[in-house]
Design an enzyme around this catalytic site. Sequence first.
Site, PDB file in Angstrom:
ATOM      1  N   SER A 157      -9.578  -1.741   7.215  1.00  0.00           N
ATOM      2  CA  SER A 157      -9.032  -1.481   5.882  1.00  0.00           C
ATOM      3  C   SER A 157      -8.226  -2.624   5.278  1.00  0.00           C
ATOM      4  CB  SER A 157      -8.171  -0.218   5.904  1.00  0.00           C
ATOM      5  OG  SER A 157      -8.991   0.927   5.910  1.00  0.00           O
ATOM      6  N   SER A 200      -9.400   0.729   2.981  1.00  0.00           N
ATOM      7  CA  SER A 200      -8.589   1.579   2.149  1.00  0.00           C
ATOM      8  C   SER A 200      -7.449   0.852   1.444  1.00  0.00           C
ATOM      9  CB  SER A 200      -7.985   2.717   2.982  1.00  0.00           C
ATOM     10  OG  SER A 200      -7.149   2.200   4.002  1.00  0.00           O
ATOM     11  N   LYS A 211       0.861  -1.188   0.000  1.00  0.00           N
ATOM     12  CA  LYS A 211       0.000   0.000   0.000  1.00  0.00           C
ATOM     13  C   LYS A 211       0.893   1.233   0.000  1.00  0.00           C
ATOM     14  CE  LYS A 211      -3.884   1.524   2.972  1.00  0.00           C
ATOM     15  NZ  LYS A 211      -4.694   1.105   4.144  1.00  0.00           N
TER      16      LYS A 211
END
Lengths: 69, 484
Positions: free
Chosen positions: B179, B155, B79
């Site tokens: 997330s 996310s 990420k």
Amino acid sequence: LPRKIVPPKPPGFDAEVWLDATAPALGLNIDPDWRHGVLAHLSVAAAMAALVAETELDTRVEPAPVFRS
Amino acid sequence: MIDATADCVAISEAVRRRVVRASDLVEACIARCRAANPRLNAFTEVTAERARAEAAAVDRTLEAGGDPGPLAGVPYAVKNLFDVEGLVTRAGARITRDDPPAQRDATAVHRLREAGAVLVGTLNMGEFAYDFTGENAHDGPSRNPLDTQRMSGGSSGGSAAAVTAGLVPLALGTDTNGSIRVPASLCGVFGLKPTFGHVSRAGTFPFVASLDHVGPLARSPRDLALIYRVIGGPDPRDPVSREIDSGACGLEAFDAAAPRVAVADDYFDVSDLPEAARAVAAVAGALEAGDRSVTVPDAWRARAAAYVITAVEGAQVHAANLRSRAGAFDPDVRDRLLAGATVPASWYVRAQRFRRHYVERVSALFESVDVIVAPATPCVAPLLGQKTLIVGDAEVPLRPNLGLYTQPISFAGLPVVAVPMDTGTALPIGVQLIGPPGSEATLVAAAERLLRLGILHDPDDGIDVAPAGSVENRPVAQRTAEGD
């Protein structure tokens, strides 16, 4: 279920009054186009906080964060 | 053959046995990422140069008779809120684009490199991780490989999309309120949110210091165990990090005694949500929960307290930018941060005190049960741009409620393995296996048990097996002799 998703509105908190008082004091400029969204989120936060406040906590319950020196 | 369906354990074994070279694997991986990314928008950067150098180092170590580590030659991505030396840490934002490049790797990235893994890129995410959808106003949404008109979840949306599509077998994500577990659920892969403090957050862009966790998304339970052992444990750079019992998370734990399993009821009851209900029932049945159920006390207040803490701490990370250039934020994130910046201290401290009270009550549940089964999301992957969700007769906002069932669990810091279940359609849905602090081994073993019973969603469903994406298993010596 609705209570699970949308907590009830707390009495006595006016998001518009609060935002108009605090934003300038904190140096935040709330553009008129953003105002509706900011107020919506602030209202949800107020409802969430009221839900949390329903729980009676013993005076000696400490906050969760722990500091180790 | 090592192709896009292989998990980390299989890849590492093949590399270590020298039936495939890390350098060949990484070229195939880079080709897959570049071919698929225009469709999926999972990657924001492919770090080909670094990947080739790391893979070559693994091959050199093996040629010299050395041990490159338990993740030898395993390609992975992170990420884009993880620091990667030499890259700007975007955290999904436009505001960060002019920041100086990171001086060193995040701790988890450093540990993966030391274990022989090969970083091939950084991944799309919701701005500053304040997101459950995978949508991003600046970079565009990461798309669900199972249906590119649908959300990846967020996310850590690019992380789930990249693993689902077989671009990499492993991606790192972060989970503050769900997330990792939400995108794992919507994309149909495995996710581990470790016990709070068990994996260092050092070198990640912060969201909510009280709630942030680092963890893996992967294609098998055994990979979750392996990655947890590699990246977990104390780190002087993260003040909440602590020792883990990594020995207890070995593959031998898969044959351990059956855990005591119960289904979460009350707040977690999903009678109005048929896909989630069927998935929870299937897992509970397979793990022989019988009619055992538990009530997580005050779960809705836990979610509420997490909301307040998130709003306040999240806003304070960005206080200066909210004053000087609020217009540069993603509008969906900006409005929440501005609201959070004005929240009174009394609400925040009350929420933190409630957290202590809640954790003590939740801990008591585990005197009679080892694993709690709960839904991961209320629905399968929504369409991109969808704003509301139908629950029973009610239409509710989608964005905050994708994390309805994950938020009260991370608030207690409990470890969770999210497992993917079929729904009878092309879209899977996740189920949370929840345990007491430090029970990662039990949870991974339970997930492996479900895998062996054949009741889980097949993660290979999301893969386009492209010719460029495979590397034949042939002895390195033979391939070298042939000149390829």
